[in-house]
Enzyme design. Sequence first.
Site, short mmCIF file in Angstrom:
data_model
loop_
_atom_site.label_atom_id
_atom_site.label_comp_id
_atom_site.label_asym_id
_atom_site.label_seq_id
_atom_site.Cartn_x
_atom_site.Cartn_y
_atom_site.Cartn_z
N HIS A 135 7.52 -2.53 -7.57
CA HIS A 135 8.17 -2.91 -8.90
C HIS A 135 9.35 -3.94 -8.68
O HIS A 135 9.88 -3.61 -7.59
CB HIS A 135 8.41 -1.60 -9.56
CG HIS A 135 7.46 -0.92 -10.37
ND1 HIS A 135 6.43 -0.43 -9.96
CD2 HIS A 135 7.23 -1.00 -11.80
CE1 HIS A 135 5.48 0.18 -10.79
NE2 HIS A 135 6.11 -0.48 -11.79
N LYS B 207 12.59 3.55 -22.91
CA LYS B 207 12.65 2.60 -23.76
C LYS B 207 12.37 2.63 -25.21
O LYS B 207 12.89 1.93 -26.08
CB LYS B 207 11.88 1.18 -23.07
CG LYS B 207 11.98 -0.19 -23.91
CD LYS B 207 11.41 -1.25 -23.35
CE LYS B 207 10.06 -1.50 -22.67
NZ LYS B 207 9.38 -1.64 -24.12
P1 PGA Z 1 5.61 -0.64 -15.34
O1 PGA Z 1 6.57 0.31 -14.69
O2 PGA Z 1 6.22 -1.53 -16.19
O3 PGA Z 1 4.85 -1.30 -14.23
O4 PGA Z 1 4.61 0.18 -15.96
C1 PGA Z 1 7.57 0.62 -15.70
C2 PGA Z 1 8.64 0.96 -14.89
O5 PGA Z 1 8.55 1.60 -13.84
O6 PGA Z 1 9.75 0.53 -15.40
#
Ligand code: PGA
Length: 918
Positions: free
Chosen positions: A148, A580
């Site tokens: 990520h 979110k």
């Molecule tokens: P993703 O991850 O957008 O890859 O689903 C969400 C996150 O961990 O913020």
Amino acid sequence: MQVENDSADFSSPAVLSDQSLLADIRLLGRLLGDTVREQEGAAAFERIETIRRLSVAVSRNGDMEADQKLDALLRSLSAAEALTVIRAFSYFSHLANIAEDLHPLQQENGREPGLANTFAHLRKASIGAGRVAKVLSNGWVSPVLTAHPTEVRRKSLLDAEHAISALLLARQHAKTKSELARNELQLRARVSQLWQTELLREARLTVRDEIANTLSYYRTTFLRQIPLLYAEIEERLDGLRIPPFLRMGTWVGGDRDGNPNVRAESLATALRLQSETALRFYLTEVHELGAELSISRRYAGCSEALGELAARSGDDNPHRDDEPYRRALIGVYSRLAATLEELTGQQAQRHAVAPANPYADARAFLADLEIIDDSLRCHHSEVIASQRLEPLIRAAEVFGFHLATVDLRQSSDRHEETIAELLAAARVTETYAALSEEEKRELLMRLLSDPRPVRLVDASYSDNAASELAIFETAAVMRRKYGRESIRHYIVSHTETVSDLLEVLLLQKECGLMRGTLAPCDAASVAADLIIVPLFETIGDLRNAAGIMRDFYALPGIVKLVTNSGAQQDIMLGYSDSNKDGGILASIWELYRASTALAEFFSQLPSIVMRLFHGRGGTVGRGGGPSYDAILAQPPGTVNGQIRLTEQGEVIAAKYANPQIGRINLELLVAATLEATLLSHGKTPPQEFLDAAADLAQWGMDAYRGLVYETPSFVDYFFASTPIAEIAALNIGSRPASRKPSRKIEDLRAIPWSFSWGQARLALPGWYGFGSSITRFLDGDDGARLALLRRMYQEWPFFRTLLSNIDMILSKTDLSIAHHYAGLAPDQALAARIYGEIEAEWGRANRALADITGSSQRLADNPSLARSLHHRFPYIAPLNYLQVELIRRWRGGQTGDDIRQGILMSINGVAAGLRNTG
Ligand code: PGA
């Protein structure tokens, strides 16, 4: 640069241990200052010092005159001058992090969790070694590293920083003046190197870069530390042997949700490089063992099996004729070298003594190691075996020839598109996507009960469908090549319905990953290779999670299929997206409720092990916070020795770059899993706690959604008053910044959403809605409700951890800086209105925390972090001020490269300074 010394902080003996941390930070700050003076000149150094002093005066004493001077000075800088200032303050933050990462236990709220403590608690609760061993033997604990994009540091910087960290550690053992001087010189060289190294990545990271970055942690930390941790656990279990329960997972090369750059070749590359990492480690260890096991038959003897292994080695060197262990290891080395060549196409560093056949799998390699181990044990050499051989055996058990299990992940809509194409080409239906959920289920179940495939050999499918099918096919090949543990989990993002899961089962069936069918006549043999793992990530999906699993398992043949396939069901919970969607309170509460409901459902299927997989990021708005506390805060009955959790971005280096710190973090994971499994069992919180939490979550969500989704023009304000647009240019990950070209908050990925709020020093996803919710809860209270909240805080780990995380994130906010960002919005009337609401909510959140915890000071229970931030804030603020100034110039049309670089570097520096911001 110097760190201000606030001596009042160090009067208490309880914080004396922080002195060495501060000394390290001061040393690095001084070396950085010297470097700047030497390389940029006295004027640049003086400018930076002036900025530092003014910023300290503003931040520590709220000196308004200093604030105006600072603002004017920063606005007057040319872009080139600004760049030097930004680099200096960014590097200071990087250096402070290095020193802090060497003192991790202080960051855990001043407590000292770890295995020693956990085993003491277990003993006190009369839980014996046998019971602990049983939990671990049936357990599965797995940190899963993902790519990520929240790590702003380049690999070259991480390496230099790692070297600085090692030098700081070595410094603690330096005894003489000259040793200290030499150490300082080495540190000076590294700091100077940093100063001359580019802070930013010039090009986007590739998937291969991400794979390589991840693998470096195996070499520095996991391959050695995990076996040592097992040895420590077994020692604490009075020598009881436990099978592997702690193992590594990875998404790098397998997670293609929203990342078109991850394809079948990435998966093959990931596994090839992983395998190479594991095998090269084994080769080195076997070589070293060969040197160490110079045992002569004359003095120690060996077993018959060892003798045969030595005889098969092909080593006929007369000097080793009497050294059967060495000869056996030479044979093992040759077979490993052949395995390396077969699995990765690479050559071992040293030539094999004689040609040999590759090992068929890691079990065959282990069998040879065990022959050596048994023989040593039977011939008075247990102590020798325990040093290198036993850790190697443990490593081979845990890492196999695949190193880590690669998860596959894709979004459910992509599966639907692929299935729709397959069905259209096979003339089953032209309108799959338009079918109702009931119709889809019925059709998929029919196809899954039919042995005939729907995939046509000569059909020309679209690139999208072909690349999806290629992933499944490659997974089948990889499993044959690197073993069944190399790929086990298929994660379905955005799981909203049962058909989302059945689609992945059908894709497995079409690509050779499923045997038999769901028809009753196949019940005995039906099995699938990949565990279908739903990812529930919005508030609505979390609420439906248990219902979807119930409906899935109610379908004919599914229980049988899962049972035959290993009887494990992983379920992934999304922290960021639920946050979110509904704000922190609703997110955390719905995760809690979903976990409880899932555990309850699976308790009716005792033959199947349910394992929750926590998709958490580093910052609080993405589920961040200390993992130890997070695991203990899980609802009772939901852990049961089973846990997977993501480790992402900047968190990976902070936790695992240093082997000793890595070991502590792994130990904490095991300790928390044991405590959550064995000590919190049956401790269901009182109903009044649960009822209160449900109300708080709903009201928190009302306030959060009121701001984010229901305030007219909120999106405009967000895009104008944060660096969201600029973050996309950071090149910190291989995937595109957004899934769709849309400005809707719903479509935005959670990372840029929380990352940009962190930069603007509001960190809104981590706390917004909390203040309103508590205020509403206490409306008209006669004292009983506040007393209830205080009891929840005292007695309920879930609530305590939630508040502690909100406390931490609030402590990283700074409204006076945030106000500068609001000034970027072209519509200042809109900005005043929305910023005013955020400010009011911030005040409510602080008051609420004070009312419940009894302390108006932020971080009262985490003095180390409080001191760290107190020292660091004056170094972060100039970065924020300059970021705002440069964004203003950029958006005003001054689009020079210096300005662009300055903005990106300031983002980098703020992220490093605040830590876990992404
Ligand atoms: P993703 O991850 O957008 O890859 O689903 C969400 C996150 O961990 O913020």
